[in-house]
Write an enzyme that holds these catalytic residues in place. Structure first.
Site, PDB file in Angstrom:
ATOM      1  N   HIS A 206     -35.765  54.797 -23.124  1.00 32.22           N
ATOM      2  CA  HIS A 206     -35.736  54.726 -21.661  1.00 32.22           C
ATOM      3  C   HIS A 206     -36.712  55.724 -21.041  1.00 32.22           C
ATOM      4  O   HIS A 206     -37.487  55.373 -20.148  1.00 32.22           O
ATOM      5  CB  HIS A 206     -34.314  55.002 -21.166  1.00 32.22           C
ATOM      6  CG  HIS A 206     -34.194  55.075 -19.671  1.00 32.22           C
ATOM      7  ND1 HIS A 206     -34.162  53.963 -18.871  1.00 32.22           N
ATOM      8  CD2 HIS A 206     -34.137  56.144 -18.831  1.00 32.22           C
ATOM      9  CE1 HIS A 206     -34.063  54.330 -17.600  1.00 32.22           C
ATOM     10  NE2 HIS A 206     -34.051  55.653 -17.550  1.00 32.22           N
ATOM     11  N   GLU A 210     -40.172  54.603 -18.966  1.00 34.71           N
ATOM     12  CA  GLU A 210     -40.396  54.938 -17.558  1.00 34.71           C
ATOM     13  C   GLU A 210     -41.691  55.725 -17.385  1.00 34.71           C
ATOM     14  O   GLU A 210     -42.453  55.493 -16.441  1.00 34.71           O
ATOM     15  CB  GLU A 210     -39.216  55.745 -17.016  1.00 34.71           C
ATOM     16  CG  GLU A 210     -37.939  54.947 -16.822  1.00 34.71           C
ATOM     17  CD  GLU A 210     -38.073  53.888 -15.738  1.00 34.71           C
ATOM     18  OE1 GLU A 210     -38.949  54.042 -14.857  1.00 34.71           O
ATOM     19  OE2 GLU A 210     -37.315  52.907 -15.775  1.00 34.71           O
ATOM     20  N   LYS A 213     -44.654  53.342 -18.108  1.00 39.04           N
ATOM     21  CA  LYS A 213     -44.763  52.357 -17.028  1.00 39.04           C
ATOM     22  C   LYS A 213     -45.535  52.946 -15.856  1.00 39.04           C
ATOM     23  O   LYS A 213     -46.415  52.295 -15.282  1.00 39.04           O
ATOM     24  CB  LYS A 213     -43.364  51.929 -16.603  1.00 39.04           C
ATOM     25  CG  LYS A 213     -43.333  50.878 -15.503  1.00 39.04           C
ATOM     26  CD  LYS A 213     -41.912  50.620 -15.054  1.00 39.04           C
ATOM     27  CE  LYS A 213     -41.364  51.818 -14.287  1.00 39.04           C
ATOM     28  NZ  LYS A 213     -40.019  51.529 -13.694  1.00 39.04           N
ATOM     29  N   ASN A 214     -45.210  54.192 -15.500  1.00 34.92           N
ATOM     30  CA  ASN A 214     -45.920  54.851 -14.401  1.00 34.92           C
ATOM     31  C   ASN A 214     -47.395  55.049 -14.721  1.00 34.92           C
ATOM     32  O   ASN A 214     -48.270  54.852 -13.872  1.00 34.92           O
ATOM     33  CB  ASN A 214     -45.277  56.205 -14.093  1.00 34.92           C
ATOM     34  CG  ASN A 214     -43.936  56.073 -13.409  1.00 34.92           C
ATOM     35  OD1 ASN A 214     -43.617  55.029 -12.851  1.00 34.92           O
ATOM     36  ND2 ASN A 214     -43.138  57.122 -13.452  1.00 34.92           N
TER      37      ASN A 214
END
Length: 362
Positions: A206, A210, A213-214
């Site tokens: 997770h 995240e 992804k950014n």
């Protein structure tokens, strides 16, 4: 009431675990300096193994099955809590812009709503960790499943390279799906193949997802700003995102570096609040509706850090980094960010590999 519910859950889970499992790892009384390793004194055990020959009456077995089923329903029912709250915060922000703007950048981190969400999300992580562990132990026991590498959802020898590769694949797929492109920016991984430590793989996936992804989103948008007429994103040569993993005595550190243009220095403190998102309002509205510019606004089949099935939108909720930092801090780690405006951003994920850390109750 929230605290009482949490204590009740903890008490019930401890009773279930202590009474019903003979294959769980033994818990020892560890001191912070690990002086017990070479000590001749016997280790103190918090509980004793139940003899394998013990037969439980049907009433206890049925009770455990009902508890497991109930906990599973509760866990699934609250899969979307983070996204629901995040949408509410973004809508509240649109209605109370003046109130937020009256606060300085440095004081927003101590804004009452931000502090409340930090405490709420940290408590949620702890409760879902306990629920997930209890469900996993019950399922393993009921199905007579033995895996020497796992105790519930905890991997005794989590392979960092394999977990990072899973997160990279999921993040690149989500980026391709959102922007409707064939190839997302490449991600170069530098990690020892045999690097293993005790951790919850779902949490690590997770946090890496995240962060990646950014970085991928920033890279795509920063390098596609000057597209000429007739050009598409497929014509852009994106620089790769680099993931470097280093092993230390106290921490395993993951560095994610991108060339996505960076963040203004004045905005860096804001990334740890729940009021900030680099997505513009149009895309945020699309995200709140669950719609992306590609096929959908989901994130490519990656599940919740604690085993849920809910898929949040790709961006626009402003919860990714602060929530990931809470996951890191839950086990004594941290998440830090250094940005160079006009070039890119480096994110450092510190994972505590020592066993002396405890849950940061607030």
């Amino acid at each position: 009431m929230f605290v009482m519910l949490r204590l009740q859950l903890i008490q019930e889970m401890i009773i279930i675990i202590l009474n019903n499992y003979t294959n769980s790892a033994k818990i020892h009384d560890l001191d912070p300096y690990h002086t017990h390793v070479n000590s001749t004194n016997p280790l103190k055990s918090y509980y004793h193994y139940t003899p394998k020959s013990t037969l439980y009456p049907p009433a206890i077995i049925n009770y455990n099955n009902k508890v497991t089923q109930t906990l599973t329903k509760i866990k699934r029912r609250h899969d979307a809590t983070v996204t629901t709250l995040a949408r509410g915060v973004q809508n509240w922000k649109l209605n109370y812009r003046d109130q937020l703007h009256s606060h300085s950048t440095s004081s927003l981190s101590s804004f009452p709503l931000n502090q409340f969400l930090d405490r709420f999300y940290m408590s949620r992580i702890g409760i879902r960790m306990l629920i997930g562990q209890t469900i996993a132990l019950n399922v393993q026991h009921k199905g007579n499943i033995t895996n020497p590498d796992y105790v519930g959802v905890i991997a005794l020898r989590a392979n960092v390279m394999e977990i990072a590769q899973d997160a990279i694949s999921a993040a690149r797929f989500a980026c391709e799906e959102h922007y409707g492109i064939m190839d997302a920016p490449e991600v170069e991984l530098y990690c020892p193949k045999d690097l293993q430590f005790m951790y919850v793989p779902g949490h690590l996936v997770h946090m890496l997802f995240e962060t990646l992804k950014n970085s991928l989103r920033a890279t795509v948008e920063f390098h596609s700003r000057h597209l000429k007429e007739g050009q598409s994103l497929e014509d852009v040569e994106f620089p790769s995102v680099k993931v470097i993993v280093a092993e230390g005595e106290e921490d395993i550190t993951v560095k994610v570096s991108d060339e996505g243009g960076g963040i203004p220095r004045s905005a860096v403190p804001l990334v740890w609040t729940y009021f900030y998102t680099t997505a513009d309002e149009t895309r945020s509205a699309a995200a709140n509706a669950g719609v992306g510019s590609g096929v959908s606004g989901g994130f490519g089949g990656l599940h919740d850090a604690n085993g849920g099935n809910f898929k949040p939108p790709f961006m626009g909720l402003g919860v990714g980094l602060p929530h990931s930092r809470l996951y890191a801090r839950y086990f004594g780690g941290d998440l830090k960010l250094i940005s160079m405006e006009g070039y890119g951003t480096d994110v450092y994920l510190h994972l505590n590999r020592l066993s002396g850390s405890s849950e940061p109750l607030q």
